[in-house]
Design a protein around this motif. Structure first.
Motif, mmCIF file in Angstrom:
data_model
loop_
_atom_site.group_PDB
_atom_site.id
_atom_site.type_symbol
_atom_site.label_atom_id
_atom_site.label_comp_id
_atom_site.label_asym_id
_atom_site.label_seq_id
_atom_site.Cartn_x
_atom_site.Cartn_y
_atom_site.Cartn_z
ATOM 1 N N LYS A 10 -18.074 1.752 91.573
ATOM 2 C CA LYS A 10 -17.781 2.844 92.516
ATOM 3 C C LYS A 10 -16.407 3.450 92.247
ATOM 4 N N LEU A 11 -15.394 2.597 92.151
ATOM 5 C CA LEU A 11 -14.038 3.082 91.917
ATOM 6 C C LEU A 11 -13.940 3.789 90.569
ATOM 7 N N TYR A 12 -14.557 3.221 89.562
ATOM 8 C CA TYR A 12 -14.550 3.806 88.222
ATOM 9 C C TYR A 12 -15.164 5.208 88.251
ATOM 10 N N GLN A 13 -16.299 5.360 88.913
ATOM 11 C CA GLN A 13 -16.968 6.667 88.992
ATOM 12 C C GLN A 13 -16.138 7.665 89.791
ATOM 13 N N VAL A 14 -15.505 7.193 90.870
ATOM 14 C CA VAL A 14 -14.643 8.069 91.670
ATOM 15 C C VAL A 14 -13.514 8.621 90.793
ATOM 16 N N LEU A 15 -12.920 7.767 89.965
ATOM 17 C CA LEU A 15 -11.830 8.213 89.096
ATOM 18 C C LEU A 15 -12.318 9.184 88.027
ATOM 19 N N ILE A 16 -13.477 8.910 87.443
ATOM 20 C CA ILE A 16 -14.041 9.845 86.452
ATOM 21 C C ILE A 16 -14.229 11.216 87.096
ATOM 22 N N ASP A 17 -14.866 11.240 88.249
ATOM 23 C CA ASP A 17 -15.130 12.508 88.933
ATOM 24 C C ASP A 17 -13.834 13.223 89.308
ATOM 25 N N TYR A 18 -12.891 12.484 89.849
ATOM 26 C CA TYR A 18 -11.618 13.075 90.270
ATOM 27 C C TYR A 18 -10.897 13.712 89.077
ATOM 28 N N CYS A 19 -10.865 13.003 87.966
ATOM 29 C CA CYS A 19 -10.158 13.519 86.787
ATOM 30 C C CYS A 19 -10.869 14.728 86.185
ATOM 31 N N LEU A 20 -12.181 14.784 86.299
ATOM 32 C CA LEU A 20 -12.921 15.947 85.803
ATOM 33 C C LEU A 20 -12.705 17.179 86.679
ATOM 34 N N GLU A 21 -12.497 16.953 87.976
ATOM 35 C CA GLU A 21 -12.396 18.056 88.933
ATOM 36 C C GLU A 21 -10.974 18.578 89.124
ATOM 37 N N HIS A 22 -9.960 17.842 88.678
ATOM 38 C CA HIS A 22 -8.564 18.233 88.913
ATOM 39 C C HIS A 22 -7.776 18.257 87.606
ATOM 40 N N GLU A 23 -6.799 19.153 87.559
ATOM 41 C CA GLU A 23 -5.907 19.221 86.410
ATOM 42 C C GLU A 23 -4.852 18.118 86.519
ATOM 43 N N PRO A 24 -4.511 17.471 85.416
ATOM 44 C CA PRO A 24 -3.461 16.442 85.484
ATOM 45 C C PRO A 24 -2.092 17.066 85.738
ATOM 46 N N LEU A 25 -1.213 16.294 86.365
ATOM 47 C CA LEU A 25 0.162 16.744 86.584
ATOM 48 C C LEU A 25 0.975 16.659 85.294
ATOM 49 N N ALA A 26 0.611 15.689 84.467
ATOM 50 C CA ALA A 26 1.331 15.493 83.209
ATOM 51 C C ALA A 26 0.355 14.986 82.157
ATOM 52 N N GLN A 60 0.417 5.326 93.876
ATOM 53 C CA GLN A 60 0.871 6.716 93.834
ATOM 54 C C GLN A 60 0.179 7.547 92.762
ATOM 55 N N SER A 61 -0.349 6.885 91.714
ATOM 56 C CA SER A 61 -0.841 7.655 90.569
ATOM 57 C C SER A 61 -2.152 7.114 90.024
ATOM 58 N N VAL A 62 -2.904 8.037 89.442
ATOM 59 C CA VAL A 62 -4.098 7.716 88.679
ATOM 60 C C VAL A 62 -3.787 8.102 87.241
ATOM 61 N N VAL A 63 -4.142 7.236 86.307
ATOM 62 C CA VAL A 63 -3.850 7.488 84.895
ATOM 63 C C VAL A 63 -5.148 7.343 84.101
ATOM 64 N N ARG A 64 -5.369 8.299 83.208
ATOM 65 C CA ARG A 64 -6.498 8.191 82.276
ATOM 66 C C ARG A 64 -5.917 8.199 80.864
ATOM 67 N N VAL A 65 -6.296 7.196 80.093
ATOM 68 C CA VAL A 65 -5.878 7.116 78.694
ATOM 69 C C VAL A 65 -7.123 7.291 77.843
ATOM 70 N N THR A 66 -7.084 8.293 76.979
ATOM 71 C CA THR A 66 -8.182 8.539 76.052
ATOM 72 C C THR A 66 -7.661 8.235 74.657
ATOM 73 N N ARG A 67 -8.357 7.337 73.972
ATOM 74 C CA ARG A 67 -7.949 6.945 72.616
ATOM 75 C C ARG A 67 -9.098 7.207 71.666
ATOM 76 N N TRP A 68 -8.768 7.693 70.489
ATOM 77 C CA TRP A 68 -9.767 7.807 69.448
ATOM 78 C C TRP A 68 -9.079 7.682 68.106
ATOM 79 N N GLY A 69 -9.847 7.250 67.133
ATOM 80 C CA GLY A 69 -9.271 7.067 65.816
ATOM 81 C C GLY A 69 -10.253 6.414 64.870
ATOM 82 N N CYS A 70 -9.673 5.747 63.876
ATOM 83 C CA CYS A 70 -10.472 5.110 62.835
ATOM 84 C C CYS A 70 -9.879 3.721 62.570
#
Length: 170
Positions: A10-26, A60-70
């Motif tokens: 539930k929490l994971y999905q809430v964060l995915i949705d929130y991050c998709l619907e809002h622009e990050p501050l940084a 105070q904050s929600v953080v999303r880290v996206t990593r990709w590489g080889c």
């Protein structure tokens, strides 16, 4: 800082949705080429959604880290979410997350993979906590005596009881 994983559905999905619907501050971006791996990383930060305040005091904050590489000629990508009591500052949170990963890699991964802590048979009373403390103590002792690879250390000293005991007295 708390990692929010997929097993917290539930929490994971809430964060995915929130991050998709809002622009990050940084948003910060970094690149690493290390240990046979090329990696690019985005760290995006949002202030805490108002609906969290009743459930998670001091966050105070929600953080999303996206990593990709080889890594070893195989492409990969993943996304991690965190909630934290730190204010939503991209560069600072990026450093904190790297430190968090370093702890994960240097201690928890070793305990999980090398010492197979998740398969431990001790389940009664305080045994799980006591053995977890003992494993951490062993890792600290080995690192204190110059062993960075636990697999190497175990192979080199597992049958040398006097050497093992000397670690406890020096």
């Amino acid at each position: 800082m708390i990692t929010v994983k997929g097993n917290q559905k539930k929490l994971y999905q809430v964060l995915i949705d929130y991050c998709l619907e809002h622009e990050p501050l940084a948003k910060t971006e970094s690149k690493d080429i290390d240990h046979g791996r090329q990696e690019k990383r985005w760290v995006e930060v949002w202030s805490l959604p108002t609906f969290f305040t009743t459930q998670w005091c001091d966050v105070q904050s929600v953080v999303r880290v996206t990593r990709w590489g080889c890594r070893q000629n195989k492409d990969y990508d993943n996304q991690m979410f965190y909630i934290t009591s730190l204010s939503p500052q991209g560069q600072k949170l990026s450093r904190v997350i790297r430190q968090h990963w370093q702890i994960e890699n240097n201690l928890h991964w070793v305990k999980d993979v090398i010492f197979q802590e998740d398969q431990a048979q001790q389940t009664r009373g305080n045994a799980p906590q006591n053995f977890a403390i003992f494993r951490s103590w062993v890792i600290s002792l080995l690192r204190l005596h110059g062993y960075h690879s636990m697999t190497e250390a175990m192979a080199m000293i597992s049958h040398k009881l006097p050497l093992l005991l000397s670690f406890c007295t020096s």
